[in-house]
Design a protein around this motif. Structure first.
Motif, short mmCIF file in Angstrom:
data_model
loop_
_atom_site.label_atom_id
_atom_site.label_comp_id
_atom_site.label_asym_id
_atom_site.label_seq_id
_atom_site.Cartn_x
_atom_site.Cartn_y
_atom_site.Cartn_z
N MET A 130 -20.56 -34.15 34.64
CA MET A 130 -21.66 -34.81 33.92
C MET A 130 -21.51 -34.57 32.42
N TYR A 131 -22.07 -35.50 31.62
CA TYR A 131 -22.05 -35.29 30.18
C TYR A 131 -22.91 -34.10 29.78
N TYR A 132 -22.48 -33.45 28.72
CA TYR A 132 -23.27 -32.35 28.14
C TYR A 132 -24.70 -32.81 27.85
N GLU A 133 -24.83 -34.01 27.32
CA GLU A 133 -26.14 -34.52 26.93
C GLU A 133 -27.11 -34.58 28.11
N ASP A 134 -26.56 -34.71 29.31
CA ASP A 134 -27.42 -34.79 30.50
C ASP A 134 -27.73 -33.41 31.09
N GLN A 135 -27.28 -32.35 30.42
CA GLN A 135 -27.60 -31.00 30.88
C GLN A 135 -27.80 -30.09 29.66
N LYS A 136 -28.33 -30.73 28.60
CA LYS A 136 -28.47 -30.05 27.31
C LYS A 136 -29.46 -28.88 27.36
N GLU A 137 -30.60 -29.10 27.99
CA GLU A 137 -31.61 -28.04 28.05
C GLU A 137 -31.10 -26.85 28.88
N GLU A 138 -30.47 -27.16 30.00
CA GLU A 138 -29.92 -26.11 30.85
C GLU A 138 -28.81 -25.36 30.12
N SER A 139 -28.04 -26.11 29.35
CA SER A 139 -26.95 -25.53 28.59
C SER A 139 -27.48 -24.53 27.55
N LYS A 140 -28.57 -24.91 26.91
CA LYS A 140 -29.19 -24.03 25.91
C LYS A 140 -29.69 -22.76 26.58
N ARG A 141 -30.34 -22.93 27.72
CA ARG A 141 -30.89 -21.77 28.44
C ARG A 141 -29.76 -20.86 28.91
N ARG A 142 -28.72 -21.47 29.45
CA ARG A 142 -27.60 -20.67 29.94
C ARG A 142 -26.91 -19.92 28.79
N SER A 143 -26.74 -20.62 27.67
CA SER A 143 -26.06 -19.98 26.53
C SER A 143 -26.86 -18.78 26.04
N GLN A 144 -28.17 -18.94 25.97
CA GLN A 144 -29.00 -17.82 25.48
C GLN A 144 -28.89 -16.62 26.42
N GLU A 145 -28.96 -16.89 27.73
CA GLU A 145 -28.82 -15.80 28.70
C GLU A 145 -27.43 -15.16 28.58
N TRP A 146 -26.42 -16.02 28.38
CA TRP A 146 -25.05 -15.52 28.29
C TRP A 146 -24.87 -14.61 27.08
N ILE A 147 -25.40 -15.06 25.95
CA ILE A 147 -25.28 -14.26 24.72
C ILE A 147 -26.06 -12.94 24.85
N LYS A 148 -27.16 -12.99 25.61
CA LYS A 148 -27.98 -11.79 25.77
C LYS A 148 -27.34 -10.77 26.72
N THR A 149 -26.84 -11.23 27.87
CA THR A 149 -26.41 -10.27 28.89
C THR A 149 -24.90 -10.19 29.09
N ARG A 150 -24.20 -11.32 29.02
CA ARG A 150 -22.78 -11.31 29.36
C ARG A 150 -21.89 -10.99 28.17
N LEU A 151 -22.18 -11.60 27.03
CA LEU A 151 -21.32 -11.35 25.86
C LEU A 151 -21.20 -9.86 25.54
N PRO A 152 -22.33 -9.10 25.47
CA PRO A 152 -22.18 -7.65 25.21
C PRO A 152 -21.40 -6.93 26.31
N LYS A 153 -21.57 -7.40 27.56
CA LYS A 153 -20.86 -6.76 28.67
C LYS A 153 -19.34 -6.97 28.51
N HIS A 154 -18.96 -8.20 28.17
CA HIS A 154 -17.54 -8.49 28.00
C HIS A 154 -16.95 -7.77 26.78
N LEU A 155 -17.65 -7.88 25.65
CA LEU A 155 -17.12 -7.22 24.44
C LEU A 155 -17.06 -5.71 24.65
N GLY A 156 -18.05 -5.16 25.33
CA GLY A 156 -18.06 -3.72 25.62
C GLY A 156 -16.88 -3.33 26.50
N TYR A 157 -16.59 -4.17 27.49
CA TYR A 157 -15.44 -3.89 28.35
C TYR A 157 -14.14 -3.88 27.55
N TRP A 158 -13.96 -4.87 26.70
CA TRP A 158 -12.70 -4.95 25.93
C TRP A 158 -12.59 -3.82 24.91
N GLU A 159 -13.74 -3.40 24.37
CA GLU A 159 -13.71 -2.25 23.46
C GLU A 159 -13.22 -1.00 24.22
#
Lengths: 251, 251
Positions: A130-159
């Motif tokens: 599907m086009y991004y435009e048709d899942q824009k709100e979900e994409s925003k929500r997912r990105s925020q959750e990802w930046i909050k919980t997953r990004l620190p987990k990944h960067l912490g692992y690589w550190e």
């Protein structure tokens, strides 16, 4: 005469094949690349033709699900980490101790899972077709959750990974491997997709070895020359996309 | 005395480690499994303890991101397809022709991407760290799209793969490999998660080799004995979950 290395992939973005290009470029290996044949349509035709016109001796290879593919003699294989696994020892980029190929493969798979697949899914949480435009709100929500919980987990692992062997700056200490290239490109793409979130992470001072690692790989002579050449394609509509709405700073 | 095979994983669901168990069981290999140590908390403690108390000679292994882990002597590796890659040749489950390890690895990676990771994400489209209940509507939407566009694509690919070498019923024709076990478990889990959608797919008659392959693997003596034993854990809250709202039939 040795069989040539042949990379079979689309053009227009670095894409999943970029990890393979970086390994070949780092090693200074000669290779052909369907991605540099011309326009998007020309390349697509070449990729398709390549695969439908396999010679009888190449037919012992199972069908592929999706590019990138890699041909070396009669062997044609797919899946980015699999192609890297095949090339790693030939290019001198898979370590030298017993078991290193498995250590390097684990690191590459972990980087691809966390900082390539997960980042891709941030702009396509509902459906890849599907086009991004048709899942824009979900994409925003997912990105925020990802930046909050997953990004620190990944960067912490690589550190942790980068500080576990203090014999040198690479993931296996003093030994540079293709896992370093995979991590580099994953970080590079994440920096493109989430510049503000990544700047915030960098300024926290918690991941100094991670950001330094990205700089160290970027500065390697063959990599620097490749990145400055027109062979390095720009990020656009591929795995790593920049959507300002998705790039948030969370305190 | 040869070092034992030691699987390090949680308990309560088959999980990602199941692919590794199936390979060890098919080959009749002896192994220890932290997952069979007792209650969920006991197992969690064992997994954690195992990893924090590494002996000095084991410390040349990089840190892991997530279980499953696998220990063999001083080597400790993570990532399901990587562990299978390591075990495959030792268990006689990685083919015999030159290049077969890469063919088998590509097939295993493709099955895990398409019929394990994608199925998992159908119930966690927004965030893996959030409850299903907090992403229920998105999960329903994603599942419907997945059943409509991705499931036929994956089943169609495996049907092609299973008919490309007519020397036998397996992915590499007459040679049974761990890729067959991975495909089996991926199909088995997808049958649990989407029983109506899978029944509809089976009745279409388009994927006869795929469903027959699932039956063929299930009937192998060592696999049948394992599946009937209490070592085989039940699907529950893991990768493969049954949510009736997500399981739709699309004409």
């Amino acid at each position: 005469m040795a069989a040539p290395y042949e990379l079979i992939y689309y053009t227009g973005v670095p894409g999943r094949a970029e990890h393979i290009r970086l390994a070949l470029e780092e090693a200074g290996a000669a290779y052909t690349d369907t991605g540099s044949l011309g326009s998007f349509d020309q390349v697509r035709k070449a990729v398709t033709k390549y695969l439908t016109e396999r010679k009888p001796e190449e037919e012992e290879n199972p069908p592929y699900f999706a590019p990138p593919m890699f041909k070396h003699g009669d062997l044609i294989i797919s899946q980015t980490p699999n192609i890297l696994l095949y090339l790693g020892p030939k290019l001198g980029l898979a370590g030298s101790r017993e078991g290193d190929v498995y250590r390097v493969n684990a690191l590459a798979l972990t980087a691809l899972d966390g900082l390539s697949n997960e980042v891709h899914d941030s702009h396509h949480p509902i459906a890849v077709d599907m086009y991004y435009e048709d899942q824009k709100e979900e994409s925003k929500r997912r990105s925020q959750e990802w930046i909050k919980t997953r990004l620190p987990k990944h960067l912490g692992y690589w550190e942790r990974a980068l500080t576990s062997d203090d014999s040198g700056p690479w993931l296996l200490g003093s030994t540079f491997t293709y896992a370093d290239l995979v991590l580099f490109h994953c970080l590079d793409g994440t920096l493109f997709a989430f510049p503000k979130a990544m700047e915030h992470a960098e300024k926290s001072g918690k991941y100094n070895h991670v950001f330094k690692h990205w700089e160290n790989v970027k500065a390697r002579p063959n990599i620097a020359a490749y990145l400055a050449s027109d062979k390095r394609q720009k990020y656009d509509w591929g795995i790593y996309r920049y959507y300002p709405d998705n790039d948030v700073v969370l305190e």
